[in-house]
Motif scaffolding. Structure first.
Motif, PDB file in Angstrom:
ATOM      1  N   LEU A 110      49.514  18.858 -16.887  1.00 36.48           N
ATOM      2  CA  LEU A 110      50.065  20.013 -16.185  1.00 36.48           C
ATOM      3  C   LEU A 110      50.855  19.586 -14.956  1.00 36.48           C
ATOM      4  CD1 LEU A 110      50.383  23.029 -15.759  1.00 36.48           C
ATOM      5  CD2 LEU A 110      48.106  23.084 -14.721  1.00 36.48           C
ATOM      6  N   ASP A 111      50.341  18.624 -14.207  1.00 37.68           N
ATOM      7  CA  ASP A 111      51.074  18.146 -13.029  1.00 37.68           C
ATOM      8  C   ASP A 111      52.449  17.617 -13.414  1.00 37.68           C
ATOM      9  OD1 ASP A 111      49.059  18.797 -11.297  1.00 37.68           O
ATOM     10  OD2 ASP A 111      48.138  16.807 -11.293  1.00 37.68           O
ATOM     11  N   ASP A 112      52.508  16.821 -14.488  1.00 40.31           N
ATOM     12  CA  ASP A 112      53.793  16.261 -14.927  1.00 40.31           C
ATOM     13  C   ASP A 112      54.731  17.355 -15.431  1.00 40.31           C
ATOM     14  OD1 ASP A 112      53.052  13.697 -14.333  1.00 40.31           O
ATOM     15  OD2 ASP A 112      52.410  13.198 -16.369  1.00 40.31           O
ATOM     16  N   LEU A 113      54.222  18.264 -16.240  1.00 40.20           N
ATOM     17  CA  LEU A 113      55.062  19.311 -16.819  1.00 40.20           C
ATOM     18  C   LEU A 113      55.545  20.287 -15.759  1.00 40.20           C
ATOM     19  CD1 LEU A 113      53.018  19.964 -20.087  1.00 40.20           C
ATOM     20  CD2 LEU A 113      55.231  18.820 -19.887  1.00 40.20           C
ATOM     21  N   GLU A 114      54.675  20.560 -14.788  1.00 43.78           N
ATOM     22  CA  GLU A 114      55.072  21.440 -13.685  1.00 43.78           C
ATOM     23  C   GLU A 114      56.146  20.757 -12.846  1.00 43.78           C
ATOM     24  OE1 GLU A 114      52.928  24.250 -10.299  1.00 43.78           O
ATOM     25  OE2 GLU A 114      51.811  22.609 -11.225  1.00 43.78           O
ATOM     26  N   GLY A 115      56.026  19.459 -12.647  1.00 43.81           N
ATOM     27  CA  GLY A 115      57.011  18.722 -11.875  1.00 43.81           C
ATOM     28  C   GLY A 115      58.381  18.730 -12.505  1.00 43.81           C
ATOM     29  N   HIS A 116      58.436  18.794 -13.847  1.00 45.57           N
ATOM     30  CA  HIS A 116      59.710  18.845 -14.566  1.00 45.57           C
ATOM     31  C   HIS A 116      60.188  20.277 -14.824  1.00 45.57           C
ATOM     32  CE1 HIS A 116      60.281  14.580 -15.361  1.00 45.57           C
ATOM     33  NE2 HIS A 116      58.989  14.482 -15.633  1.00 45.57           N
ATOM     34  N   LEU A 157      58.851  22.490 -16.737  1.00 46.11           N
ATOM     35  CA  LEU A 157      58.563  22.976 -18.076  1.00 46.11           C
ATOM     36  C   LEU A 157      57.408  23.968 -18.092  1.00 46.11           C
ATOM     37  CD1 LEU A 157      58.945  19.644 -20.076  1.00 46.11           C
ATOM     38  CD2 LEU A 157      60.655  21.442 -19.708  1.00 46.11           C
ATOM     39  N   LEU A 158      56.501  23.845 -17.137  1.00 44.72           N
ATOM     40  CA  LEU A 158      55.435  24.818 -16.927  1.00 44.72           C
ATOM     41  C   LEU A 158      55.437  25.235 -15.465  1.00 44.72           C
ATOM     42  CD1 LEU A 158      52.393  23.348 -18.937  1.00 44.72           C
ATOM     43  CD2 LEU A 158      53.989  25.144 -19.651  1.00 44.72           C
ATOM     44  N   ALA A 159      54.866  26.399 -15.198  1.00 51.54           N
ATOM     45  CA  ALA A 159      54.757  26.890 -13.817  1.00 51.54           C
ATOM     46  C   ALA A 159      53.348  27.427 -13.603  1.00 51.54           C
ATOM     47  CB  ALA A 159      55.788  27.988 -13.566  1.00 51.54           C
ATOM     48  N   LYS A 160      52.840  27.313 -12.387  1.00 47.54           N
ATOM     49  CA  LYS A 160      51.496  27.792 -12.061  1.00 47.54           C
ATOM     50  C   LYS A 160      51.584  28.704 -10.850  1.00 47.54           C
ATOM     51  CE  LYS A 160      48.431  24.759 -10.753  1.00 47.54           C
ATOM     52  NZ  LYS A 160      47.424  23.666 -10.822  1.00 47.54           N
ATOM     53  N   ASP A 161      50.999  29.910 -10.956  1.00 44.93           N
ATOM     54  CA  ASP A 161      51.073  30.861  -9.849  1.00 44.93           C
ATOM     55  C   ASP A 161      49.924  30.639  -8.874  1.00 44.93           C
ATOM     56  OD1 ASP A 161      48.774  32.088 -10.876  1.00 44.93           O
ATOM     57  OD2 ASP A 161      49.872  33.728 -11.819  1.00 44.93           O
ATOM     58  N   LYS A 162      49.871  31.471  -7.838  1.00 46.91           N
ATOM     59  CA  LYS A 162      48.878  31.288  -6.780  1.00 46.91           C
ATOM     60  C   LYS A 162      47.451  31.511  -7.269  1.00 46.91           C
ATOM     61  CE  LYS A 162      49.423  36.062  -5.155  1.00 46.91           C
ATOM     62  NZ  LYS A 162      49.790  36.918  -3.991  1.00 46.91           N
ATOM     63  N   ASN A 163      47.310  32.201  -8.421  1.00 49.73           N
ATOM     64  CA  ASN A 163      45.984  32.440  -8.988  1.00 49.73           C
ATOM     65  C   ASN A 163      45.573  31.366  -9.999  1.00 49.73           C
ATOM     66  OD1 ASN A 163      45.601  34.928  -7.556  1.00 49.73           O
ATOM     67  ND2 ASN A 163      46.983  35.904  -9.028  1.00 49.73           N
ATOM     68  N   GLY A 164      46.441  30.358 -10.146  1.00 50.48           N
ATOM     69  CA  GLY A 164      46.122  29.269 -11.072  1.00 50.48           C
ATOM     70  C   GLY A 164      46.498  29.541 -12.507  1.00 50.48           C
ATOM     71  N   GLN A 165      47.171  30.666 -12.779  1.00 52.26           N
ATOM     72  CA  GLN A 165      47.600  30.980 -14.135  1.00 52.26           C
ATOM     73  C   GLN A 165      48.856  30.169 -14.477  1.00 52.26           C
ATOM     74  OE1 GLN A 165      44.708  32.637 -15.392  1.00 52.26           O
ATOM     75  NE2 GLN A 165      46.263  33.723 -16.582  1.00 52.26           N
ATOM     76  N   VAL A 166      48.892  29.634 -15.673  1.00 54.53           N
ATOM     77  CA  VAL A 166      49.987  28.768 -16.113  1.00 54.53           C
ATOM     78  C   VAL A 166      50.901  29.544 -17.057  1.00 54.53           C
ATOM     79  CG1 VAL A 166      50.581  26.594 -17.256  1.00 54.53           C
ATOM     80  CG2 VAL A 166      48.453  26.786 -15.929  1.00 54.53           C
ATOM     81  N   SER A 167      52.199  29.365 -16.904  1.00 56.59           N
ATOM     82  CA  SER A 167      53.176  29.999 -17.794  1.00 56.59           C
ATOM     83  C   SER A 167      54.309  29.019 -18.067  1.00 56.59           C
ATOM     84  CB  SER A 167      53.725  31.287 -17.159  1.00 56.59           C
ATOM     85  OG  SER A 167      54.349  30.992 -15.921  1.00 56.59           O
ATOM     86  N   LEU A 168      55.155  29.360 -18.998  1.00 55.35           N
ATOM     87  CA  LEU A 168      56.312  28.522 -19.297  1.00 55.35           C
ATOM     88  C   LEU A 168      57.269  28.519 -18.118  1.00 55.35           C
ATOM     89  CD1 LEU A 168      56.994  29.618 -22.992  1.00 55.35           C
ATOM     90  CD2 LEU A 168      55.857  27.530 -22.212  1.00 55.35           C
ATOM     91  N   GLY A 169      57.887  27.374 -17.861  1.00 57.13           N
ATOM     92  CA  GLY A 169      58.769  27.241 -16.709  1.00 57.13           C
ATOM     93  C   GLY A 169      60.211  27.636 -17.003  1.00 57.13           C
TER      94      GLY A 169
END
Length: 249
Positions: free
Chosen positions: A48-54, A56-68
């Motif tokens: 998740l850290d790698d994908l969020e950095g690129h 490709l994924l995003a994480k909101d303030k509540n920790g929910q993950v979605s497509l970037g």
């Protein structure tokens, strides 16, 4: 791409992660995502850290993950859809104005109907289609029009994979296909919503096989089906010509 300790490749893992999201679940907790993607939770946090950095994924303030948003950016560069959408949009806008109903542009992809563009309309009848969403071939006018105008090997392959389903839902399948080809459009009443009728006309290449399909959903028994079919056929021919594919047959 290098394999993970479990033996599956990192690419396999990436695809499973991205496939975990759909129209019903646009966001997931890390635990749910790990479970859906069949990846250990500790590994999921690292990925998740790698994908969020690129992006490709995003994480909101509540920790929910979605497509970037990066995925949306990349998808909109697709050579298979960019030219088609650009050419089709003015025709779709005309139909949208003329009929006052939502209008879709779709393709056949992996035995499903993939919606690549949709124009909404206030007050239009309920329509389940959404951009990047998928719908079943056998329950939509879009799917039946795409299938009817597909190459023979595509139709044969689809039937081989889904013979029981098609026998149950379309016992007169070959007659239906012949009628759709004869009329130049498909229509279906109430398969998705009982109060609506779908109509779809194929966008054809020079050989008469489908590239995509243009469709609308109109209120059932509204008298709009025939005007819709005529408008869709005219627009689909216009799109084919604009793409350089269509010649009079």
């Amino acid at each position: 791409m290098a394999n993970s300790p479990s033996g599956d490749s990192m690419l396999d893992r990436l695809v499973r992660i991205l496939d975990s999201f759909d129209a019903q679940t646009p966001s997931l907790s890390v635990s749910s995502l790990a479970r859906r993607a069949q990846i250990p939770k500790a590994s999921m946090y690292r990925l998740l850290d790698d994908l969020e950095g690129h992006g490709l994924l995003a994480k909101d303030k509540n920790g929910q993950v979605s497509l970037g948003l990066r995925l949306w950016e990349l998808a909109n560069r697709s050579a298979a859809t960019v030219g088609l959408r650009k050419v089709a949009l003015p025709f779709m806008e005309d139909i949208n104005q003329l009929l006052g109903q939502n209008t879709q542009l779709s393709m056949l992809h992996e035995d499903e109907v993939l919606i690549i563009e949709r124009l909404s309309r206030p007050g239009a009848v309920v329509n389940q289609a959404s951009v990047a969403g998928r719908m079943p071939v056998h329950r939509t006018s879009m799917g039946m029009a795409l299938l009817a105008f597909s190459r023979p090997e595509v139709i044969h392959g689809f039937l081989e994979r889904h013979r029981d389903l098609m026998n149950a839902t379309h016992p007169h399948f070959r007659a239906e296909m012949a009628e759709i080809r004869r009329n130049g459009f498909a229509s279906m009443d109430g398969y998705i919503d009982v109060e609506s009728t779908g109509a779809a006309a194929p966008i054809l290449d020079d050989s008469g096989y489908q590239l995509a399909v243009l469709s609308v959903v109109v209120p059932r028994d509204s008298g709009l089906l025939q005007p819709a079919a005529m408008a869709l056929r005219t627009a689909s021919r216009g799109i084919s010509r604009a793409l350089g594919y269509y010649r009079e047959r």
